[in-house]
Design a protein around this motif. Structure first.
Motif, short mmCIF file in Angstrom:
data_model
loop_
_atom_site.label_atom_id
_atom_site.label_comp_id
_atom_site.label_asym_id
_atom_site.label_seq_id
_atom_site.Cartn_x
_atom_site.Cartn_y
_atom_site.Cartn_z
N GLU A 24 33.62 40.71 51.77
CA GLU A 24 34.40 41.58 52.66
C GLU A 24 34.96 40.83 53.87
O GLU A 24 36.03 41.15 54.38
N GLY A 25 34.22 39.83 54.33
CA GLY A 25 34.65 39.10 55.52
C GLY A 25 35.79 38.13 55.29
O GLY A 25 36.32 37.56 56.25
N THR A 26 36.17 37.90 54.06
CA THR A 26 37.28 37.00 53.77
C THR A 26 38.58 37.77 53.89
O THR A 26 38.87 38.67 53.10
N ARG A 27 39.40 37.38 54.88
CA ARG A 27 40.62 38.10 55.18
C ARG A 27 41.84 37.31 54.74
O ARG A 27 41.75 36.10 54.49
N LEU A 28 42.96 37.97 54.67
CA LEU A 28 44.22 37.34 54.29
C LEU A 28 45.01 36.96 55.53
O LEU A 28 45.13 37.76 56.46
N TRP A 29 45.54 35.74 55.55
CA TRP A 29 46.47 35.29 56.58
C TRP A 29 47.80 35.04 55.87
O TRP A 29 47.88 34.18 54.98
N ALA A 30 48.84 35.76 56.24
CA ALA A 30 50.14 35.65 55.58
C ALA A 30 51.08 34.79 56.40
O ALA A 30 51.30 35.05 57.58
N MET A 31 51.67 33.79 55.75
CA MET A 31 52.62 32.93 56.44
C MET A 31 54.02 33.54 56.39
O MET A 31 54.49 33.96 55.32
N VAL A 32 54.66 33.60 57.54
CA VAL A 32 56.02 34.12 57.69
C VAL A 32 56.93 32.92 57.87
O VAL A 32 56.95 32.30 58.93
N GLU A 33 57.69 32.57 56.83
CA GLU A 33 58.48 31.34 56.92
C GLU A 33 59.80 31.39 56.15
O GLU A 33 60.38 30.36 55.85
N THR A 34 60.27 32.60 55.87
CA THR A 34 61.57 32.77 55.23
C THR A 34 62.32 33.92 55.90
O THR A 34 61.70 34.80 56.49
N PRO A 35 63.64 33.94 55.79
CA PRO A 35 64.39 35.09 56.33
C PRO A 35 63.94 36.41 55.73
O PRO A 35 63.84 37.42 56.45
N THR A 36 63.64 36.42 54.44
CA THR A 36 63.17 37.66 53.81
C THR A 36 61.88 38.15 54.45
O THR A 36 61.72 39.34 54.73
N ALA A 37 60.95 37.22 54.70
CA ALA A 37 59.69 37.60 55.32
C ALA A 37 59.91 38.16 56.72
O ALA A 37 59.28 39.15 57.11
N VAL A 38 60.78 37.52 57.49
CA VAL A 38 61.04 38.00 58.85
C VAL A 38 61.63 39.41 58.81
O VAL A 38 61.21 40.30 59.57
N LEU A 39 62.58 39.64 57.93
CA LEU A 39 63.22 40.95 57.86
C LEU A 39 62.26 42.02 57.38
O LEU A 39 62.43 43.20 57.71
N ASP A 40 61.23 41.63 56.61
CA ASP A 40 60.26 42.60 56.08
C ASP A 40 58.90 42.51 56.79
O ASP A 40 57.92 43.08 56.32
N VAL A 41 58.84 41.81 57.93
CA VAL A 41 57.54 41.49 58.51
C VAL A 41 56.78 42.73 58.96
O VAL A 41 55.54 42.74 58.94
N ARG A 42 57.47 43.78 59.36
CA ARG A 42 56.75 44.98 59.78
C ARG A 42 55.95 45.57 58.62
O ARG A 42 54.79 45.95 58.78
N GLU A 43 56.55 45.62 57.45
CA GLU A 43 55.84 46.15 56.28
C GLU A 43 54.76 45.19 55.82
O GLU A 43 53.69 45.62 55.37
N ILE A 44 55.01 43.89 55.92
CA ILE A 44 53.99 42.90 55.57
C ILE A 44 52.76 43.08 56.45
O ILE A 44 51.62 43.11 55.98
N ALA A 45 52.98 43.23 57.75
CA ALA A 45 51.86 43.32 58.70
C ALA A 45 51.03 44.57 58.48
O ALA A 45 49.83 44.58 58.78
N ARG A 46 51.63 45.63 57.95
CA ARG A 46 50.93 46.91 57.78
C ARG A 46 50.46 47.14 56.35
O ARG A 46 49.93 48.21 56.04
N ALA A 47 50.61 46.14 55.48
CA ALA A 47 50.41 46.37 54.05
C ALA A 47 48.96 46.56 53.65
O ALA A 47 48.67 47.23 52.64
#
Length: 289
Positions: A120-143
């Protein structure tokens, strides 16, 4: 999601897991967190051995209070699935995944970790490094509640934007600010990208200060020589700590008066909240030495 309790991530250093000397040296560095890298810093032929070395490092218990994470190879590469299965079993604090581009990918990554038996203590860290990720980052952060951090991949982002690395990072400011907004709304941590020129101490400090002023929790690093400056910049200064104590004392002394001032400035509840956060951050960092 509610805001996470403060975890020091001022300095987060990438270390190539294929380099045994680097992994050993990391045990002595005053760094808050390590990203044991299986991706960019590791040659294709060395990736299976690097995977084993990173998992062994996590299991060793020899890194003290340093937060240990492992960066796997990107979704769709020939190494990704094996990386995810092995890393899930090793159970680091975080699994750093490059080039995450959507909320659906976040959910699939979390499902893969859980299917492979990640604690349970192993968490996900998502890298934001593309235009697509930036434009969708709000949904990524809340997923997913299992997502603990966003990590800016500034080198790839500059490349994708066809921009240049320039002092002040004007080409990146929109992406940085938008990603910060998403992280704060979701209550997850967010880490600034790397500074490439390890010889440019003045430029590095300036970029650390910019990242701190923007609101980042810390910065990813490419060289051990960058750690101490990063720790200093992203920690509350002695002046900030004393100011926070003064704000709280003035607030307590003026309870019920309706108007409170400190240092000639009006104090409201928001200033109290900031002061409490500064002191809480200072106390955690001080306790770690």
């Amino acid at each position: 999601m509610s805001e996470l309790a403060y975890t020091p991530r001022r300095s987060v250093l990438y270390m190539p897991s294929s380099n045994a000397r680097a992994l050993e040296k990391a045990k002595t560095l005053p760094v808050d967190a390590l990203i044991l890298d299986l991706e960019d810093a590791v040659a294709p032929a060395d990736k299976p051995a690097a995977r084993d070395a990173a998992c062994a490092a996590v299991a060793s218990g020899e890194y003290g209070e340093r937060e240990l994470t492992i960066r796997v190879n990107a979704i769709g590469t020939q190494w990704h699935d094996d990386d995810m299965a092995a890393v899930a079993q090793a159970g680091p604090a975080g699994v750093v995944v490059p080039k995450v581009s959507s909320a659906d990918e976040v959910r699939r990554l979390v499902a893969a970790l859980e299917a492979a038996g990640a604690p349970e203590g192993t968490r996900l860290w998502a890298m934001v490094e593309t235009p697509t990720a930036v434009l969708d980052v709000r949904e990524i952060a809340r997923a997913s509640d299992r997502l603990a951090a966003l990590v800016i991949g500034s080198n790839d982002l500059v490349k994708e934007l066809r921009a240049d690395h320039v002092p002040g990072r004007a080409p990146l400011l929109t992406a940085l600010s938008w990603s910060l907004l998403a992280a704060r709304e979701a209550g997850v941590a967010i880490l600034d990208g790397v500074y490439n020129d390890v010889r440019d101490a003045e430029g590095f400090r300036a970029e650390c200060e910019q990242g701190r002023d923007l609101g980042f929790d810390g910065k990813t690093l490419v060289h051990p020589g960058q750690v101490e400056v990063c720790n200093e910049v992203f920690a509350p200064s002695a002046e900030a700590v004393e100011d926070a104590k003064g704000v709280l004392a003035a607030w307590e002394d003026g309870a019920g008066s309706g108007v409170v001032t400190y240092g000639g400035k009006m104090v409201e509840q928001l200033h109290v909240d900031v002061a409490q956060r500064v002191l809480a951050t200072h106390e955690v960092i001080s306790a770690r030495g």
